[in-house]
Motif scaffolding. Structure first.
Motif, PDB file in Angstrom:
ATOM      1  N   VAL A 121     -10.954 -28.960  33.228  1.00  0.00           N
ATOM      2  CA  VAL A 121     -12.402 -28.408  33.457  1.00  0.00           C
ATOM      3  C   VAL A 121     -13.317 -29.150  33.878  1.00  0.00           C
ATOM      4  N   SER A 122     -12.974 -30.327  34.451  1.00  0.00           N
ATOM      5  CA  SER A 122     -13.869 -31.226  35.101  1.00  0.00           C
ATOM      6  C   SER A 122     -13.514 -31.404  36.928  1.00  0.00           C
ATOM      7  N   ALA A 123     -12.259 -31.794  36.777  1.00  0.00           N
ATOM      8  CA  ALA A 123     -11.947 -32.354  38.048  1.00  0.00           C
ATOM      9  C   ALA A 123     -11.759 -31.254  39.273  1.00  0.00           C
ATOM     10  N   HIS A 124     -11.852 -30.184  38.885  1.00  0.00           N
ATOM     11  CA  HIS A 124     -11.815 -29.031  39.840  1.00  0.00           C
ATOM     12  C   HIS A 124     -13.304 -28.641  40.207  1.00  0.00           C
ATOM     13  N   GLY A 125     -14.137 -29.108  39.661  1.00  0.00           N
ATOM     14  CA  GLY A 125     -15.442 -28.890  39.812  1.00  0.00           C
ATOM     15  C   GLY A 125     -16.261 -29.534  41.049  1.00  0.00           C
ATOM     16  N   SER A 126     -17.415 -29.095  41.655  1.00  0.00           N
ATOM     17  CA  SER A 126     -17.817 -29.589  42.934  1.00  0.00           C
ATOM     18  C   SER A 126     -18.572 -30.674  43.098  1.00  0.00           C
ATOM     19  N   VAL A 127     -19.123 -31.124  41.733  1.00  0.00           N
ATOM     20  CA  VAL A 127     -19.808 -32.272  41.471  1.00  0.00           C
ATOM     21  C   VAL A 127     -19.244 -33.101  40.057  1.00  0.00           C
ATOM     22  N   ARG A 128     -18.349 -33.929  40.335  1.00  0.00           N
ATOM     23  CA  ARG A 128     -17.798 -34.875  39.449  1.00  0.00           C
ATOM     24  C   ARG A 128     -18.205 -36.055  39.030  1.00  0.00           C
ATOM     25  N   ILE A 129     -18.597 -36.479  38.061  1.00  0.00           N
ATOM     26  CA  ILE A 129     -19.383 -37.658  37.806  1.00  0.00           C
ATOM     27  C   ILE A 129     -18.892 -38.513  36.757  1.00  0.00           C
ATOM     28  N   VAL A 130     -18.373 -39.902  37.231  1.00  0.00           N
ATOM     29  CA  VAL A 130     -17.790 -40.837  36.168  1.00  0.00           C
ATOM     30  C   VAL A 130     -18.756 -41.699  35.880  1.00  0.00           C
ATOM     31  N   THR A 131     -18.438 -42.600  34.784  1.00  0.00           N
ATOM     32  CA  THR A 131     -19.097 -43.753  34.355  1.00  0.00           C
ATOM     33  C   THR A 131     -18.337 -44.884  34.238  1.00  0.00           C
ATOM     34  N   GLU A 132     -19.015 -46.014  33.994  1.00  0.00           N
ATOM     35  CA  GLU A 132     -18.233 -47.278  33.544  1.00  0.00           C
ATOM     36  C   GLU A 132     -17.366 -47.077  32.275  1.00  0.00           C
ATOM     37  N   ARG A 133     -17.709 -45.913  31.548  1.00  0.00           N
ATOM     38  CA  ARG A 133     -16.921 -45.729  30.338  1.00  0.00           C
ATOM     39  C   ARG A 133     -15.494 -44.513  30.520  1.00  0.00           C
ATOM     40  N   SER A 134     -15.476 -43.999  31.723  1.00  0.00           N
ATOM     41  CA  SER A 134     -14.554 -43.137  32.000  1.00  0.00           C
ATOM     42  C   SER A 134     -13.158 -43.590  31.767  1.00  0.00           C
ATOM     43  N   ARG A 135     -12.242 -43.012  31.138  1.00  0.00           N
ATOM     44  CA  ARG A 135     -10.815 -43.016  31.236  1.00  0.00           C
ATOM     45  C   ARG A 135     -10.156 -41.762  31.427  1.00  0.00           C
ATOM     46  N   VAL A 136      -9.688 -41.483  32.830  1.00  0.00           N
ATOM     47  CA  VAL A 136      -9.033 -40.195  33.230  1.00  0.00           C
ATOM     48  C   VAL A 136      -7.731 -40.618  33.439  1.00  0.00           C
ATOM     49  N   ALA A 137      -6.867 -39.401  32.985  1.00  0.00           N
ATOM     50  CA  ALA A 137      -5.472 -39.741  33.010  1.00  0.00           C
ATOM     51  C   ALA A 137      -5.046 -38.088  32.640  1.00  0.00           C
ATOM     52  N   MET A 138      -3.861 -38.007  33.308  1.00  0.00           N
ATOM     53  CA  MET A 138      -2.812 -36.741  32.875  1.00  0.00           C
ATOM     54  C   MET A 138      -1.426 -37.521  32.094  1.00  0.00           C
ATOM     55  N   PRO A 139      -1.630 -37.521  30.813  1.00  0.00           N
ATOM     56  CA  PRO A 139      -0.589 -38.401  29.998  1.00  0.00           C
ATOM     57  C   PRO A 139       0.543 -37.654  29.594  1.00  0.00           C
ATOM     58  N   GLU A 140       0.928 -36.336  30.082  1.00  0.00           N
ATOM     59  CA  GLU A 140       1.803 -35.334  29.372  1.00  0.00           C
ATOM     60  C   GLU A 140       3.257 -35.952  29.431  1.00  0.00           C
ATOM     61  N   THR A 141       3.649 -36.750  30.614  1.00  0.00           N
ATOM     62  CA  THR A 141       5.115 -37.028  30.402  1.00  0.00           C
ATOM     63  C   THR A 141       5.379 -37.941  29.032  1.00  0.00           C
ATOM     64  N   GLY A 142       4.164 -38.410  28.409  1.00  0.00           N
ATOM     65  CA  GLY A 142       4.368 -39.267  27.200  1.00  0.00           C
ATOM     66  C   GLY A 142       4.658 -38.332  25.879  1.00  0.00           C
ATOM     67  N   ILE A 143       4.531 -36.978  26.009  1.00  0.00           N
ATOM     68  CA  ILE A 143       4.751 -36.300  25.082  1.00  0.00           C
ATOM     69  C   ILE A 143       5.916 -34.894  25.534  1.00  0.00           C
ATOM     70  N   GLY A 144       6.504 -35.468  26.407  1.00  0.00           N
ATOM     71  CA  GLY A 144       7.588 -34.516  26.927  1.00  0.00           C
ATOM     72  C   GLY A 144       7.100 -33.216  27.775  1.00  0.00           C
ATOM     73  N   PHE A 145       6.105 -33.175  28.184  1.00  0.00           N
ATOM     74  CA  PHE A 145       5.136 -32.247  28.851  1.00  0.00           C
ATOM     75  C   PHE A 145       5.150 -32.848  30.494  1.00  0.00           C
TER      76      PHE A 145
END
Length: 358
Positions: A121-145
């Motif tokens: 819901v964010s990274a496909h957008g046209s204006v994507r803003i991160v901060t010093e607190r951002s932790r961005v991940a696709m962690p699916e392999t850790g749950i068998g996905f």
């Protein structure tokens, strides 16, 4: 409504901007099916509303935008052999396309935790803003996905093999590395988000960005490109692991150890999905593939087991089946990509998918 009677998505307009707030802070704003539908309906209405010039999405609370889909619901569905998750993914992936093709500026505040469905819901957008607190991940392999919500599309577009590294390990990245990998566009200090949000009600996006963006603190991935690009260019997961272990680099050995804890099946399917996504081109075609993979994962043993170990029982000791990479056959992997017949997700695509629509 959430169980405590609160609206799970808050919507309002102020000035020329429509504001979407994901409102499940106790669950790290994890997406329910109802939330997906509500966001989609709001975006559809605002896209045709001349009074709304910009849309902004953010998460309630201080912990993050969104930690992903409601995986407890997916766990129950997988155990019951149901189809609710497939229905959820169908609507979620359509929302991902709507965001990617939105005709107005879509501003995503990727502050704090942004994982899985939160990336969708964010990274496909046209204006994507991160901060010093951002932790961005696709962690699916850790749950068998396997990375979904267009994640395989996004990660194949990262420089070199950085996206493969992030998809297989599930590692989270901070602001600078999210920018490097093309998952974000701008860095804004977290303390300025309130002012930026308020400014969007009365000023165009381009003017607001000039006022608030600055340079992100240094990341880690740029200096690791050499060993990442070499190791993850291998044709198989087994060879990737061998290259990581043989590299003599401490961080590469740590990556190999990380892979050893993931679902062997999910790792092999993820690599196959990434390599295929490189050839599919558009987000729509990749999401159609991801839908097949996700539906297949729902009936495979590792998804329910991974969620059990990480979220339900929290013993952190999943029992993968098969348990090793060597036991996962080519036929096992191919099953995840089998056509679904009448159940296929079919998405229209634009003639010029790379054009910014505004």
């Amino acid at each position: 409504m959430s169980p405590d009677g609160q609206d799970e998505v808050l919507l309002h307009t102020e000035g020329h901007t429509g504001y979407v707030t994901l409102n499940r802070p106790k669950a790290l704003n994890a997406l329910s099916h109802t939330m997906v539908r509500r966001v989609d309906e709001a975006l559809a209405a605002w896209e045709d509303d001349p009074a709304v010039e910009t849309v902004l999405i953010r998460g309630a609370g201080e912990r993050g935008l969104c930690a992903g889909g409601d995986i407890r619901s997916i766990y129950e569905d997988a155990r019951a052999g149901g189809s609710a998750s497939a229905d959820f993914w169908r609507d979620e992936y359509r929302l991902n396309v709507r965001i990617a093709r939105y005709r107005k500026p879509y501003v995503a505040l990727m502050d704090g935790i942004v994982m899985g469905g939160g990336v969708g819901v964010s990274a496909h957008g046209s204006v994507r803003i991160v901060t010093e607190r951002s932790r961005v991940a696709m962690p699916e392999t850790g749950i068998g996905f396997v990375p979904d919500v267009g994640g395989t599309h996004l990660l194949t577009r990262a420089p070199g093999r950085l996206g493969t590294h992030l998809a297989l390990t599930g590692n989270a990245v901070g602001a600078a590395d999210a920018l490097l990998c093309g998952l974000a566009d701008h860095f804004v200090p977290a303390a300025r988000l309130g002012a930026l949000t308020a400014d969007l009600a009365r000023s165009p996006v381009t003017e607001v960005l000039v006022r608030h963006t600055t340079e992100a603190p240094p990341g880690e991935l740029a200096e690791r490109r050499e060993w990442i690009d070499h190791c993850y260019a291998a044709d198989t997961v087994e060879e990737i692991v061998d290259r990581l272990l043989a590299s003599g680099v401490t961080a590469a050995k740590e990556a190999a150890d990380t892979l050893a804890a993931k679902s062997p099946t999910a790792l092999k399917v993820t690599l196959a999905a990434l390599r295929s996504a490189e050839q599919l081109g558009t987000l729509e075609r990749v999401l159609e593939q991801e839908y097949r993979v996700s539906c297949a994962a729902l009936s495979a043993p590792d998804l329910a087991e991974g969620i059990r170990a990480q979220v339900i029982d929290k013993d952190r000791t999943p029992h993968w089946a098969p348990a090793t990479l060597a036991e996962v056959t080519d036929d096992d992997v191919a099953r995840f990509f089998a056509p679904l017949g009448e159940r296929e997700l079919r998405l229209a695509g634009p003639d010029s998918p790379e054009e910014v629509p505004w």
